[in-house]
Design an enzyme around this catalytic site. Sequence first.
Site, PDB file in Angstrom:
ATOM      1  N   CYS A  11       0.821  -1.208   0.000  1.00 13.02           N
ATOM      2  CA  CYS A  11       0.000   0.000   0.000  1.00 13.02           C
ATOM      3  C   CYS A  11       0.855   1.258   0.000  1.00 13.02           C
ATOM      4  O   CYS A  11       1.019   1.944   1.019  1.00 13.02           O
ATOM      5  CB  CYS A  11      -0.972   0.037   1.172  1.00 13.02           C
ATOM      6  N   CYS A  21      -5.781   2.209  -4.730  1.00 18.15           N
ATOM      7  CA  CYS A  21      -5.329   2.835  -3.494  1.00 18.15           C
ATOM      8  C   CYS A  21      -6.350   3.897  -3.096  1.00 18.15           C
ATOM      9  O   CYS A  21      -6.356   4.993  -3.661  1.00 18.15           O
ATOM     10  CB  CYS A  21      -3.950   3.481  -3.679  1.00 18.15           C
TER      11      CYS A  21
END
Length: 445
Positions: free
Chosen positions: A192, A372
Amino acid sequence: MAAVAVRPLARTPARLLARTYATSIPAKTHHRVVVVGGGTAGVTAAAQLQRSQGLEKEDIAILDPAHIHHYQPGWTLVGSGLKSLSDVQRPLTHVIPDGVKHYSLRVSTFDPENNVVKTSEGVDVSYDYLVVAPGLETNFSGVAGLQEALQDPASQVSSIYSEKTVEQVWRNIQAFKKGPAIFTQPAGIIKCAGAPQKIMWMALSQWQREGVRPNIDITFATGMPTMFAVPKYSQVLDALRKERNVEGLFQHNLVAVDAKKKVATFKNLAEGAQGASVQREFGFLHVVPPQKSWDWVAKSKIADAAGWVDVNKSTTQHNKYKNIFSIGDASSLPNSKTAAAITAQVPVMIDNLLATIAGKELKAAYDGYASCPLLTGHNELMLCEFKYGGVPKETFAGIFGDQAAPNAAYYYLKKDIFPTVYWNYFVQGQWYGPNHFVRPNTTSS
């Protein structure tokens, strides 16, 4: 992971009894399909495989020594004070799919020539087909002084990248009222890659709400050359950085933390800087540690030169051992390592695994999709979606407009909808990311 009809999170006794747990493990055991890893990738793969129609014998086992399953995208919410830690974790036994055997074993190495996974407990688990999905290692020891700093609540050093440290992040944000605040992102691969700045934007927003923002000098110190790897979103985020008066310290990689002196040391990675050491004083420091493949993966026969499981980037099949597949953070797939990526990888992997079992051509292809949901403050979020090559692949642009523009609707998707979907559908093999509840056609381009 649109209002969604959800089922209650409580599990019924009948469901618990339907699972199979290995309380007594023989020295050797065999399963048709063995999955290494009980995280998002491993559990979702087992759940979807269990639901598939092509597996003639449902004999699946998961190997993972963990007791707790973490919804890791939720750690940003915990660090921002929006969720409690208990909201984003469950006992691993509660998410293991029905009918799948769970061995609480720690893998030590792979013996692909003999189709065996070896464990630290001395148990050999053999397989016909293997799915490797153990995630990656968050290497807190990779920054000198960091572990000691994180153990000291008074240090004002914290990190959202561990369940052991994430709650301190929110306490530090609330306590900090004045001085230099530094948020770091390491060079190289991390899971991430938007999270290092998500927590920065949420802290900035909180300090703005409290009226102390003018007293705090914020720096985003990243080992990367830009704000984000996808140019479209990076340009908007850099403009936002400048608008909100956040210093950008690019190509600066954190190498050491001195909690007593409140000094962070960086290595300048810019061309011509010759790796010069740069020191910065801090009052508040949020650290994202470097990350790497687990040693027992990196040093095994199934790893590539960089230490990741060596798979074809389209099929997820191992480049040498054709009965091995890998998805998620441990794989060599050259995409962003996110939970959203797993929603697109798993159906491809399963279709190609079943094709391999049937002796057919592998036609399913993964295009590198990842997402994201990048928090930029309270009530706003930039929903970054893209595929290989940093090419945007947006789901909601036709409804809400350009996804590079922070939006309140996306914020509540991240905060409220995605966590509920995760526990009730995602890890149960019923959620397909951009396709929602409809299984995608894995052979379409």
